[in-house]
Write an enzyme that holds these catalytic residues in place. Structure first.
Site, short mmCIF file in Angstrom:
data_model
loop_
_atom_site.label_atom_id
_atom_site.label_comp_id
_atom_site.label_asym_id
_atom_site.label_seq_id
_atom_site.Cartn_x
_atom_site.Cartn_y
_atom_site.Cartn_z
N SER A 1 -58.98 102.57 -39.92
CA SER A 1 -57.70 103.13 -39.47
C SER A 1 -57.52 102.81 -37.99
O SER A 1 -56.40 102.91 -37.46
CB SER A 1 -57.66 104.64 -39.71
N GLU B 1 -59.74 109.73 -51.35
CA GLU B 1 -58.49 109.78 -50.57
C GLU B 1 -57.28 109.87 -51.51
O GLU B 1 -57.16 109.07 -52.44
CB GLU B 1 -58.39 108.53 -49.67
O1 KIV Z 1 -60.29 104.25 -41.99
C1 KIV Z 1 -60.31 105.49 -42.12
O2 KIV Z 1 -60.04 106.25 -41.18
C2 KIV Z 1 -60.64 106.03 -43.42
C3 KIV Z 1 -60.39 107.48 -43.66
C4 KIV Z 1 -58.93 107.69 -43.85
C5 KIV Z 1 -61.21 108.02 -44.75
O3 KIV Z 1 -61.08 105.31 -44.27
#
Ligand code: KIV
Length: 275
Positions: free
Chosen positions: A45, A182
């Site tokens: 993310s 998720e």
């Molecule tokens: O990349 C991320 O932050 C994630 C979370 C949303 C679990 O995979």
């Protein structure tokens, strides 16, 4: 107390909830660590909340290593999980092991996270055999948004719900120490949690999971892009920061900042002798 994969296993046994937040830099990781959060996920993310991409697909191994290393310098007790970015493991079991190893050796993560179900059980098994703990990730796996046709809740139909159960069991059998779920309906997430002997970590998957994870910019309202329904805002840090930036601009333009106490003095006779 230092958090390890053993802490995760014990929490499941004792029915104690696990907390996890994302972080991508030293200062934030230090605050999260000091708050006593069990684990920090250096998520891909990163691509959206730090690097400004529209999704996670452009994130590279170099990005992940750079930010995981910064997070690790800020942590004493949290378990650090480094996310495997798009195409760092899908290409082969060999690539998966090599790149997982880089997140541990160069990023100083304690574990890695891999998106995907049953199809990636061989990759997970090989990484675990190399003594690297793996956290699985099923449900809405953002690296597959083009295949899903967007960010959508997963597991509402009988067929997909059954597939998610099979995926979760496969990840456990492959040796994963925990599984992120998720955007999975709460009741299905609870069924999966009760089936597994490893902890489940939910994000948009209800209170029946063994733990929770959120993207930290979402929960302190720092990310101005889309905020999913499952996020709870614990503070309005974005507004506080913007207000501070405006006040700074105002004081700079009026000559109020810097004041005398924000600078350094020098003896007048030194100044006088300059010309
Ligand atoms: O990349 C991320 O932050 C994630 C979370 C949303 C679990 O995979």
């Amino acid at each position: 107390m230092k958090n390890t994969v053993v802490t995760f296993a014990q929490a499941k046994e004792k029915n104690e909830k696990l907390s996890m937040l994302t972080a991508y830099d030293y200062s934030t990781a230090k605050l999260i660590d000091e708050a006593g959060i069990n684990a920090i996920l250096v998520g891909d993310s990163l691509g959206m909340v730090c690097l400004g991409y529209e999704n996670t697909l452009s994130v590279t191994m170099e990005d992940m290593i750079h930010h995981t290393a910064a997070v690790s310098r800020g942590c004493e007790n949290a378990l650090i999980v480094g996310d495997m970015p798009f195409m760092s493991y899908q290409t082969s079991v060999y690539d998966a092991v090599v790149n997982a190893g880089r997140l541990i050796k160069e990023g100083h993560a304690h574990a890695v996270k891999i998106e995907g179900g049953k199809d990636f059980a061989p990759h997970i098994k090989a990484i675990v055999e190399a003594s690297i703990p793996v956290m699985g990730h099923i449900g809405l796996t953002p690296q597959s948004i083009n295949a899903f046709g967007g960010f959508k809740v997963q597991g509402k139909s009988l067929e997909v719900a059954q597939k998610l159960i099979d995926d979760a069991v496969s990840l456990q059998e492959a040796g994963a120490f925990a599984v992120v779920m998720e955007c999975v309906p709460a009741k299905l997430a609870e069924v999966i949690t009760n089936k597994l002997s490893i902890p489940t970590i939910g994000i948009g998957a209800g209170a029946g999971c063994d733990g929770q994870v959120l993207v930290y910019q979402d929960m302190v309202a720092m990310y101005s892009g889309f905020t999913p329904k499952f996020v709870k805002k614990y503070a309005n840090v974005g507004e506080i920061m913007k207000e501070a930036f405006k006040n700074y601009k105002d004081e700079v333009s009026k000559g109020v900042f810097p004041a005398k106490e924000n600078g350094f003095s020098i003896d007048d006779d030194v100044i006088e002798k300059l010309y």
